[in-house]
Scaffold this motif. Sequence first.
Motif, PDB file in Angstrom:
ATOM      1  N   SER A  61      -2.084  10.606   2.063  1.00  0.00           N
ATOM      2  CA  SER A  61      -2.908  11.550   1.312  1.00  0.00           C
ATOM      3  C   SER A  61      -3.521  12.526   2.323  1.00  0.00           C
ATOM      4  CB  SER A  61      -3.989  10.809   0.524  1.00  0.00           C
ATOM      5  OG  SER A  61      -4.738   9.949   1.380  1.00  0.00           O
ATOM      6  N   SER A  62      -4.551  13.252   1.920  1.00  0.00           N
ATOM      7  CA  SER A  62      -5.150  14.251   2.796  1.00  0.00           C
ATOM      8  C   SER A  62      -6.645  14.339   2.522  1.00  0.00           C
ATOM      9  CB  SER A  62      -4.481  15.613   2.561  1.00  0.00           C
ATOM     10  OG  SER A  62      -4.673  16.022   1.209  1.00  0.00           O
ATOM     11  N   ARG A  63      -7.267  15.410   2.999  1.00  0.00           N
ATOM     12  CA  ARG A  63      -8.667  15.658   2.668  1.00  0.00           C
ATOM     13  C   ARG A  63      -8.717  16.298   1.290  1.00  0.00           C
ATOM     14  NH1 ARG A  63      -7.806  16.558   7.898  1.00  0.00           N
ATOM     15  NH2 ARG A  63      -7.401  18.797   7.658  1.00  0.00           N
ATOM     16  N   ILE A  64      -9.634  15.825   0.450  1.00  0.00           N
ATOM     17  CA  ILE A  64      -9.607  16.154  -0.971  1.00  0.00           C
ATOM     18  C   ILE A  64     -10.990  16.613  -1.429  1.00  0.00           C
ATOM     19  CG2 ILE A  64      -9.211  15.187  -3.280  1.00  0.00           C
ATOM     20  CD1 ILE A  64      -7.249  13.218  -1.931  1.00  0.00           C
ATOM     21  N   ASP A  65     -11.015  17.672  -2.234  1.00  0.00           N
ATOM     22  CA  ASP A  65     -12.269  18.208  -2.772  1.00  0.00           C
ATOM     23  C   ASP A  65     -12.796  17.339  -3.916  1.00  0.00           C
ATOM     24  OD1 ASP A  65     -11.854  20.263  -1.022  1.00  0.00           O
ATOM     25  OD2 ASP A  65     -11.364  21.768  -2.539  1.00  0.00           O
ATOM     26  N   ASN A  66     -14.076  17.550  -4.228  1.00  0.00           N
ATOM     27  CA  ASN A  66     -14.713  16.977  -5.429  1.00  0.00           C
ATOM     28  C   ASN A  66     -14.502  15.468  -5.546  1.00  0.00           C
ATOM     29  OD1 ASN A  66     -15.323  19.743  -6.496  1.00  0.00           O
ATOM     30  ND2 ASN A  66     -13.091  19.840  -6.640  1.00  0.00           N
ATOM     31  N   MET A  67     -14.711  14.775  -4.439  1.00  0.00           N
ATOM     32  CA  MET A  67     -14.391  13.348  -4.360  1.00  0.00           C
ATOM     33  C   MET A  67     -15.654  12.479  -4.348  1.00  0.00           C
ATOM     34  SD  MET A  67     -11.649  11.171  -3.463  1.00  0.00           S
ATOM     35  CE  MET A  67     -10.691  11.524  -1.988  1.00  0.00           C
ATOM     36  N   PHE A  68     -15.619  11.421  -5.142  1.00  0.00           N
ATOM     37  CA  PHE A  68     -16.593  10.331  -5.039  1.00  0.00           C
ATOM     38  C   PHE A  68     -15.934   9.180  -4.276  1.00  0.00           C
ATOM     39  CE2 PHE A  68     -18.102  12.418  -8.950  1.00  0.00           C
ATOM     40  CZ  PHE A  68     -19.456  12.564  -8.641  1.00  0.00           C
ATOM     41  N   THR A  69     -16.657   8.587  -3.344  1.00  0.00           N
ATOM     42  CA  THR A  69     -16.151   7.428  -2.607  1.00  0.00           C
ATOM     43  C   THR A  69     -17.225   6.352  -2.563  1.00  0.00           C
ATOM     44  OG1 THR A  69     -14.715   8.768  -1.197  1.00  0.00           O
ATOM     45  CG2 THR A  69     -15.289   6.581  -0.392  1.00  0.00           C
ATOM     46  N   TYR A  70     -16.825   5.137  -2.917  1.00  0.00           N
ATOM     47  CA  TYR A  70     -17.722   3.977  -2.770  1.00  0.00           C
ATOM     48  C   TYR A  70     -17.082   2.990  -1.809  1.00  0.00           C
ATOM     49  CZ  TYR A  70     -19.907  -0.522  -3.512  1.00  0.00           C
ATOM     50  OH  TYR A  70     -20.518  -1.738  -3.294  1.00  0.00           O
ATOM     51  N   ARG A  71     -17.855   2.552  -0.820  1.00  0.00           N
ATOM     52  CA  ARG A  71     -17.409   1.509   0.105  1.00  0.00           C
ATOM     53  C   ARG A  71     -18.423   0.378   0.088  1.00  0.00           C
ATOM     54  NH1 ARG A  71     -16.045   3.154   6.153  1.00  0.00           N
ATOM     55  NH2 ARG A  71     -18.290   3.574   6.181  1.00  0.00           N
ATOM     56  N   SER A  72     -17.920  -0.819  -0.171  1.00  0.00           N
ATOM     57  CA  SER A  72     -18.796  -1.981  -0.283  1.00  0.00           C
ATOM     58  C   SER A  72     -19.220  -2.462   1.097  1.00  0.00           C
ATOM     59  CB  SER A  72     -18.068  -3.111  -1.011  1.00  0.00           C
ATOM     60  OG  SER A  72     -17.103  -3.712  -0.160  1.00  0.00           O
ATOM     61  N   PRO A  73     -20.281  -3.258   1.165  1.00  0.00           N
ATOM     62  CA  PRO A  73     -20.558  -3.935   2.444  1.00  0.00           C
ATOM     63  C   PRO A  73     -19.472  -4.965   2.743  1.00  0.00           C
ATOM     64  CG  PRO A  73     -22.021  -4.729   0.716  1.00  0.00           C
ATOM     65  CD  PRO A  73     -21.269  -3.586   0.129  1.00  0.00           C
ATOM     66  N   MET A  74     -19.384  -5.401   3.979  1.00  0.00           N
ATOM     67  CA  MET A  74     -18.420  -6.428   4.352  1.00  0.00           C
ATOM     68  C   MET A  74     -18.948  -7.782   3.872  1.00  0.00           C
ATOM     69  SD  MET A  74     -15.449  -6.768   5.962  1.00  0.00           S
ATOM     70  CE  MET A  74     -15.248  -5.452   7.170  1.00  0.00           C
ATOM     71  N   LEU A  75     -18.198  -8.458   2.985  1.00  0.00           N
ATOM     72  CA  LEU A  75     -18.594  -9.740   2.412  1.00  0.00           C
ATOM     73  C   LEU A  75     -17.518 -10.768   2.712  1.00  0.00           C
ATOM     74  CD1 LEU A  75     -19.829  -8.474  -1.089  1.00  0.00           C
ATOM     75  CD2 LEU A  75     -21.250  -9.064   0.890  1.00  0.00           C
ATOM     76  N   SER A  76     -17.853 -11.756   3.522  1.00  0.00           N
ATOM     77  CA  SER A  76     -16.907 -12.807   3.916  1.00  0.00           C
ATOM     78  C   SER A  76     -15.621 -12.212   4.495  1.00  0.00           C
ATOM     79  CB  SER A  76     -16.580 -13.715   2.726  1.00  0.00           C
ATOM     80  OG  SER A  76     -17.750 -14.321   2.225  1.00  0.00           O
ATOM     81  N   GLY A  77     -15.782 -11.133   5.246  1.00  0.00           N
ATOM     82  CA  GLY A  77     -14.637 -10.497   5.883  1.00  0.00           C
ATOM     83  C   GLY A  77     -13.874  -9.524   5.021  1.00  0.00           C
ATOM     84  N   GLY A 120      -8.096  25.709 -13.680  1.00  0.00           N
ATOM     85  CA  GLY A 120      -8.439  24.669 -14.643  1.00  0.00           C
ATOM     86  C   GLY A 120      -9.782  24.031 -14.355  1.00  0.00           C
ATOM     87  N   ASN A 121     -10.286  23.288 -15.328  1.00  0.00           N
ATOM     88  CA  ASN A 121     -11.602  22.668 -15.232  1.00  0.00           C
ATOM     89  C   ASN A 121     -11.519  21.271 -14.633  1.00  0.00           C
ATOM     90  OD1 ASN A 121     -12.948  24.862 -16.518  1.00  0.00           O
ATOM     91  ND2 ASN A 121     -12.236  24.107 -18.515  1.00  0.00           N
ATOM     92  N   GLU A 122     -12.579  20.881 -13.934  1.00  0.00           N
ATOM     93  CA  GLU A 122     -12.642  19.558 -13.320  1.00  0.00           C
ATOM     94  C   GLU A 122     -12.542  18.458 -14.380  1.00  0.00           C
ATOM     95  OE1 GLU A 122     -15.935  18.890 -10.733  1.00  0.00           O
ATOM     96  OE2 GLU A 122     -15.701  20.800  -9.688  1.00  0.00           O
ATOM     97  N   ALA A 123     -11.952  17.318 -13.940  1.00  0.00           N
ATOM     98  CA  ALA A 123     -11.857  16.111 -14.770  1.00  0.00           C
ATOM     99  C   ALA A 123     -11.097  16.356 -16.069  1.00  0.00           C
ATOM    100  CB  ALA A 123     -13.245  15.547 -15.066  1.00  0.00           C
ATOM    101  N   THR A 124     -10.139  17.302 -16.049  1.00  0.00           N
ATOM    102  CA  THR A 124      -9.261  17.522 -17.197  1.00  0.00           C
ATOM    103  C   THR A 124      -7.812  17.405 -16.741  1.00  0.00           C
ATOM    104  OG1 THR A 124      -9.019  19.929 -16.923  1.00  0.00           O
ATOM    105  CG2 THR A 124     -10.962  19.138 -18.145  1.00  0.00           C
ATOM    106  N   LYS A 174     -11.023  17.011  -9.073  1.00  0.00           N
ATOM    107  CA  LYS A 174     -10.175  18.194  -8.912  1.00  0.00           C
ATOM    108  C   LYS A 174      -9.852  18.291  -7.431  1.00  0.00           C
ATOM    109  CE  LYS A 174     -10.179  23.166  -9.984  1.00  0.00           C
ATOM    110  NZ  LYS A 174     -11.004  24.288 -10.509  1.00  0.00           N
ATOM    111  N   THR A 175      -8.610  18.009  -7.043  1.00  0.00           N
ATOM    112  CA  THR A 175      -8.303  17.799  -5.632  1.00  0.00           C
ATOM    113  C   THR A 175      -8.429  19.054  -4.778  1.00  0.00           C
ATOM    114  OG1 THR A 175      -5.924  18.198  -5.954  1.00  0.00           O
ATOM    115  CG2 THR A 175      -6.724  15.923  -6.221  1.00  0.00           C
ATOM    116  N   GLU A 176      -8.303  20.211  -5.370  1.00  0.00           N
ATOM    117  CA  GLU A 176      -8.420  21.472  -4.631  1.00  0.00           C
ATOM    118  C   GLU A 176      -9.214  22.453  -5.487  1.00  0.00           C
ATOM    119  OE1 GLU A 176      -8.205  24.095  -1.611  1.00  0.00           O
ATOM    120  OE2 GLU A 176      -7.173  22.166  -1.475  1.00  0.00           O
ATOM    121  N   SER A 177     -10.332  22.945  -4.965  1.00  0.00           N
ATOM    122  CA  SER A 177     -11.220  23.798  -5.756  1.00  0.00           C
ATOM    123  C   SER A 177     -10.551  25.082  -6.221  1.00  0.00           C
ATOM    124  CB  SER A 177     -12.477  24.141  -4.941  1.00  0.00           C
ATOM    125  OG  SER A 177     -13.237  22.986  -4.704  1.00  0.00           O
TER     126      SER A 177
END
Length: 365
Positions: free
Chosen positions: A155-171, A188-192, A181-184
């Motif tokens: 993949s690449s660098r992407i616009d309009n991105m949410f990212t969640y990373r959890s804490p390290m749990l038991s490794g 078209g409209n976002e999330a369509t 919307k991957t490129e501003s």
Amino acid sequence: MKKSHIFLLSSAALLSMSSAWAGPIMIYGRIDTGIAYNNYGGDTHKDNTISMNSGLNTASRIGIRGFEEITSDFSVGFRLENRFDSTTGELKGGSSGNKLFEGCSYLSMTSKKFGELSAGRISGIVSGSGAYDLEFFMDSFGGGTYGTGLAPVKSSRIDNMFTYRSPMLSGVQATLQYSMKTESSEEGNEATSEVDRFYAGGLRYNLGKLNLIAAYEETDWGSKQKAKATTSKKIVTLGGSYRWEPVTVYLQAQYFNGVNKLDGFSSAGNIKGYGLYGGTQFWFGLSSWQSMVYYRDYKVDTDNGIKNHSASMIGFATKYLYRPSKSVDIYIGGGISRWDGQNKSTKKFTKDHAFNIITGVTKYF
């Protein structure tokens, strides 16, 4: 106003605010300049070249990052980063040429108990780039190197991105991503369904010197976008690494479908297949010797109506990094690869190969 002037003004403004912050603001980056020799052969008949290049070892960049600790558990931070060409000084402004912080641009909130949530322009988890990348644990070059085909499907660098990373749990650590919307610049409209949307999920398991990775990335092609395959783009990646002193061994396998360009195919109706990659990194103090083998086998539905055309790519790359200090790389390396493709104008299938030698210096700051 020129982009360089905007960047300097933005940097000055952020630095002037640093006294109001409880946490630090840091300017960081790296400058990479080298020489590349390319020897081409096969059906395409490209001329051999010797050129000065930026980013042969790692992309030249400058960035600003900072954070503020709100409580002992919770903090807020940001990262702004732009890639540039060290041979000309030009900023790399994305596909439309108008992005100042093309490398990444995001705000994050971090809890030691619940993990990290970020929003903005962020690299995908199998991109070989950025703070959330997992290729680092599967590829001795961190996601490929200079030369045709000498990288996994990424993949690449992407616009309009949410990212969640959890804490390290038991490794185990999980990462989830969604782009509205991957490129501003897309119409078209976002999330369509009009625009390209990106989904990803990955797991990392760490046990001492062992790292295991499982990742899934999907791009749903937008109905108003021209550059797309006939089905959504899906990439499944499994791999990992283990460090036996003084060597780290890397292995990776991929399945992909819905890819619209790859190797010598600059556009296609659909590309599906698999890839197998493996390599090593030998350590000599701070210095190291990196090597990887890349192999792909796939079927192509071409733009001119041919279905399931068989194609493949195989390549090998190696590079020695001499580090006289923690902030300097002096490198020399090379690669050789052979790949299938299609001439964009004549539509004839091609077989090409190349050999390259690279050398240069990287300075980190």
